[in-house]
Scaffold this motif. Structure first.
Motif, PDB file in Angstrom:
ATOM      1  N   ALA A  41      24.237  40.018  39.294  1.00 44.13           N
ATOM      2  CA  ALA A  41      24.680  41.413  39.371  1.00 44.13           C
ATOM      3  C   ALA A  41      25.432  41.671  40.680  1.00 44.13           C
ATOM      4  CB  ALA A  41      23.467  42.332  39.273  1.00 44.13           C
ATOM      5  N   ALA A  42      24.906  41.130  41.782  1.00 42.67           N
ATOM      6  CA  ALA A  42      25.579  41.319  43.077  1.00 42.67           C
ATOM      7  C   ALA A  42      26.962  40.683  43.067  1.00 42.67           C
ATOM      8  CB  ALA A  42      24.719  40.725  44.186  1.00 42.67           C
ATOM      9  N   LEU A  43      27.039  39.470  42.501  1.00 40.02           N
ATOM     10  CA  LEU A  43      28.318  38.755  42.429  1.00 40.02           C
ATOM     11  C   LEU A  43      29.332  39.549  41.620  1.00 40.02           C
ATOM     12  CD1 LEU A  43      28.907  35.923  43.608  1.00 40.02           C
ATOM     13  CD2 LEU A  43      28.927  35.088  41.279  1.00 40.02           C
ATOM     14  N   GLN A  44      28.917  40.085  40.491  1.00 42.45           N
ATOM     15  CA  GLN A  44      29.828  40.848  39.634  1.00 42.45           C
ATOM     16  C   GLN A  44      30.311  42.105  40.340  1.00 42.45           C
ATOM     17  OE1 GLN A  44      28.834  41.773  35.695  1.00 42.45           O
ATOM     18  NE2 GLN A  44      28.872  39.650  35.005  1.00 42.45           N
ATOM     19  N   ARG A  45      29.381  42.743  41.063  1.00 36.51           N
ATOM     20  CA  ARG A  45      29.784  43.940  41.792  1.00 36.51           C
ATOM     21  C   ARG A  45      30.848  43.602  42.821  1.00 36.51           C
ATOM     22  NH1 ARG A  45      25.194  45.642  44.450  1.00 36.51           N
ATOM     23  NH2 ARG A  45      23.744  44.954  42.884  1.00 36.51           N
ATOM     24  N   ARG A  46      30.629  42.461  43.536  1.00 34.07           N
ATOM     25  CA  ARG A  46      31.590  42.054  44.555  1.00 34.07           C
ATOM     26  C   ARG A  46      32.934  41.717  43.929  1.00 34.07           C
ATOM     27  NH1 ARG A  46      29.669  37.205  47.513  1.00 34.07           N
ATOM     28  NH2 ARG A  46      27.614  38.051  47.169  1.00 34.07           N
ATOM     29  N   SER A  86      34.232  42.883  41.080  1.00 34.25           N
ATOM     30  CA  SER A  86      34.947  44.077  40.616  1.00 34.25           C
ATOM     31  C   SER A  86      35.543  44.828  41.803  1.00 34.25           C
ATOM     32  CB  SER A  86      34.015  44.968  39.819  1.00 34.25           C
ATOM     33  OG  SER A  86      32.931  45.353  40.621  1.00 34.25           O
ATOM     34  N   ALA A  87      34.805  44.848  42.916  1.00 36.63           N
ATOM     35  CA  ALA A  87      35.332  45.507  44.116  1.00 36.63           C
ATOM     36  C   ALA A  87      36.588  44.788  44.617  1.00 36.63           C
ATOM     37  CB  ALA A  87      34.268  45.544  45.200  1.00 36.63           C
ATOM     38  N   MET A  88      36.523  43.457  44.613  1.00 44.58           N
ATOM     39  CA  MET A  88      37.675  42.655  45.069  1.00 44.58           C
ATOM     40  C   MET A  88      38.880  42.864  44.176  1.00 44.58           C
ATOM     41  SD  MET A  88      36.909  39.038  46.653  1.00 44.58           S
ATOM     42  CE  MET A  88      38.552  39.113  47.260  1.00 44.58           C
ATOM     43  N   GLU A  89      38.611  42.985  42.878  1.00 41.88           N
ATOM     44  CA  GLU A  89      39.724  43.182  41.940  1.00 41.88           C
ATOM     45  C   GLU A  89      40.436  44.487  42.241  1.00 41.88           C
ATOM     46  OE1 GLU A  89      38.965  41.874  37.704  1.00 41.88           O
ATOM     47  OE2 GLU A  89      39.789  43.892  37.472  1.00 41.88           O
ATOM     48  N   LYS A  90      39.629  45.521  42.506  1.00 37.53           N
ATOM     49  CA  LYS A  90      40.230  46.827  42.813  1.00 37.53           C
ATOM     50  C   LYS A  90      41.058  46.721  44.088  1.00 37.53           C
ATOM     51  CE  LYS A  90      36.860  49.867  40.672  1.00 37.53           C
ATOM     52  NZ  LYS A  90      35.536  50.319  41.014  1.00 37.53           N
ATOM     53  N   GLY A  91      40.494  46.014  45.071  1.00 40.13           N
ATOM     54  CA  GLY A  91      41.192  45.839  46.334  1.00 40.13           C
ATOM     55  C   GLY A  91      42.521  45.094  46.129  1.00 40.13           C
ATOM     56  N   LYS A  92      42.501  44.089  45.275  1.00 38.58           N
ATOM     57  CA  LYS A  92      43.700  43.285  45.006  1.00 38.58           C
ATOM     58  C   LYS A  92      44.800  44.128  44.368  1.00 38.58           C
ATOM     59  CE  LYS A  92      45.488  39.055  44.776  1.00 38.58           C
ATOM     60  NZ  LYS A  92      45.760  38.219  45.897  1.00 38.58           N
ATOM     61  N   LEU A  93      44.425  45.064  43.516  1.00 41.65           N
ATOM     62  CA  LEU A  93      45.413  45.919  42.851  1.00 41.65           C
ATOM     63  C   LEU A  93      46.128  46.806  43.869  1.00 41.65           C
ATOM     64  CD1 LEU A  93      43.566  47.014  39.597  1.00 41.65           C
ATOM     65  CD2 LEU A  93      45.692  45.736  39.733  1.00 41.65           C
ATOM     66  N   MET A 106      35.740  32.262  38.241  1.00 45.34           N
ATOM     67  CA  MET A 106      34.406  32.707  37.804  1.00 45.34           C
ATOM     68  C   MET A 106      34.519  34.022  37.055  1.00 45.34           C
ATOM     69  SD  MET A 106      31.766  31.758  40.777  1.00 45.34           S
ATOM     70  CE  MET A 106      30.411  32.087  39.718  1.00 45.34           C
ATOM     71  N   LEU A 107      35.412  34.921  37.595  1.00 48.92           N
ATOM     72  CA  LEU A 107      35.549  36.218  36.951  1.00 48.92           C
ATOM     73  C   LEU A 107      36.047  36.027  35.526  1.00 48.92           C
ATOM     74  CD1 LEU A 107      35.517  39.278  37.200  1.00 48.92           C
ATOM     75  CD2 LEU A 107      37.875  39.159  37.940  1.00 48.92           C
ATOM     76  N   ASP A 108      37.042  35.116  35.365  1.00 48.45           N
ATOM     77  CA  ASP A 108      37.561  34.872  34.024  1.00 48.45           C
ATOM     78  C   ASP A 108      36.440  34.405  33.109  1.00 48.45           C
ATOM     79  OD1 ASP A 108      40.098  35.657  34.377  1.00 48.45           O
ATOM     80  OD2 ASP A 108      40.840  33.681  34.962  1.00 48.45           O
TER      81      ASP A 108
END
Lengths: 247, 160
Positions: free
Chosen positions: A188-193, A195-202, A221-223
């Motif tokens: 769960a922690a990894l997924q949260r991180r 999703s946060a990174m993805e938003k940052g990348k956008l 991993m996200l894929d």
């Protein structure tokens, strides 16, 4: 209570005390306690415990006597005597140099230890305590059984097997749930991180190359998690649809 | 779907009944007029219904057989209880792992009990004229049924 009659109150108490002393004094006796059975292995030592209750204080003239009656025999011989603070041990009989006095009159303990057991020691031992002036009382007997190997009591193996297996199973279950809980939390922690990174990348349009070097692993991993999620969703949808069709 | 559920429950209850009877009834070995183990050693006189029952031997191997039979009953009861718990709490598509594992454990316990008994019973049972009683046979029958029941639980998936 009337204040003008103080002499009337002590007399009922006196009557009770007199009555109790008259009733309770014949019960003045000495009671001896020992084990009922004692098991010992050949060649080892065994402790014969003896304790007593006396209505008098422990006097200096207290005496302990241990008697032994062989198995199948009729006579009891005296093997140990303690009097006036001095133990007297058998030095001529079958228990020569094998008895040890471990008792203490102050602690009301008259126990002896017999060393180097043999099969001929099977029999009944009697403990007799006399505490002057309290000398009337019942003695107590303990039977000694000498075995080649002392048998374990029934139920020890039973309880040990049941307790051991249940304990192991419970421990394994606890461990499994603990590991699964930690792993799920990490996921769960990894997924949260991620999703946060993805938003940052956008928001940031590919500026930092250092981050660029790190992201391929995380994106892989996200894929993987994304594809796994969609696969499970498809599966659930598929089952639900099939159920609907059946119904 | 309901039929499958009913069938699984009937199988589990049958295994439970077999385990109970094999554990409680003291007829693992029968001979001419006497029936012994696991708990009692009873002999009837030839003329009538005179029973003399004594406690079974306190041999360590017999105690371990008693312990593993009791454990198998405990595991099977726990498995039934957990099955009903998991029936209502498991997510869709999940498997009844815990139920299956406990039932398989119960089966393994019965097997070890019966195996230990078969190998070691001459240590405390010295009569050469004997045959195995129905409780012993029930124990052996319960072993594959328990294993089958456990495997079915592990394979099964929750639908609704």
């Amino acid at each position: 209570m009337a204040p003008g009659a103080p002499s009337s109150s002590p007399s009922p108490i006196l009557a009770v005390l007199l009555f109790s002393s008259l009733v309770l004094s014949p019960a003045q006796a000495i009671v001896v306690y020992t084990d009922r059975e004692v098991h010992g292995a050949v060649g080892s030592r065994v402790t014969l415990h003896c304790s007593f209750w006396s209505s008098e204080w422990v006097s200096d003239d207290i005496s302990f006597t241990w008697r032994y009656q062989p198995e199948g025999g009729r006579d009891a011989i005296s093997i140990f005597h303690y009097a006036k603070g001095q133990p007297y041990i058998d030095e001529v009989g079958t228990f020569k140099e094998r008895i040890q006095w471990v008792g203490d009159p102050r602690w009301k303990d008259g126990s002896i230890v017999i060393h180097n057991l043999d099969y001929s020691d099977n029999g009944t031992f009697t403990c007799d305590v006399k505490n002057p002036p309290d000398i009337v009382g019942k003695t107590s007997q303990v039977t000694l059984y000498v075995f080649e190997k002392v048998p374990t009591r029934y139920g020890v193996v039973l309880g040990a097997v049941i307790g051991g297996v249940l304990g192991v199973v419970l421990l394994a279950l606890l461990l499994f749930y603990l590991v699964r809980y930690c792993w799920l939390r990490r996921q769960a922690a990894l997924q949260r991180r991620l999703s946060a990174m993805e938003k940052g990348k956008l928001h940031k349009t590919g500026k930092d190359t250092k981050r660029g070097r790190q992201t391929p692993v995380l994106y892989a991993m996200l894929d993987h998690t994304r594809s796994a999620k969609t696969a499970s969703e498809k599966k659930a949808k598929g089952l639900g649809e099939s159920r609907k069709d059946k119904k | 779907m309901l039929l499958l559920l009913l069938g699984i429950i009937v199988l589990h209850v049958a295994v439970l009944v077999l385990l109970f009877v094999a554990t409680i009834v003291s007829q693992w070995i029968v001979g001419n007029g006497h029936a012994t183990d696991l708990w009692q050693n009873c002999s009837t006189s030839s003329s009538g219904n005179v029973h003399h029952c004594f406690s079974s031997s306190a041999n360590e191997w017999l105690q371990s057989v008693q312990a593993t039979m009791i454990l198998s009953v405990i595991f099977s009861v726990l498995s039934l209880f957990l099955f009903f718990c998991q029936l209502f709490t498991l997510t869709k598509g999940g498997r009844f792992y815990i139920t299956g594992i406990f039932q398989i454990l119960a089966g393994l316990c019965v097997m070890s009990a019966a195996a230990i008994y078969t190998v070691r019973h001459p240590e405390w049972h010295l009569n050469s004229d004997y045959s195995y009683g129905f409780a012993y046979i029930l124990a052996w029958v319960a072993f594959p049924l328990a294993l089958l029941s456990g495997v079915v639980y592990v394979i099964l998936r929750k639908r609704e």
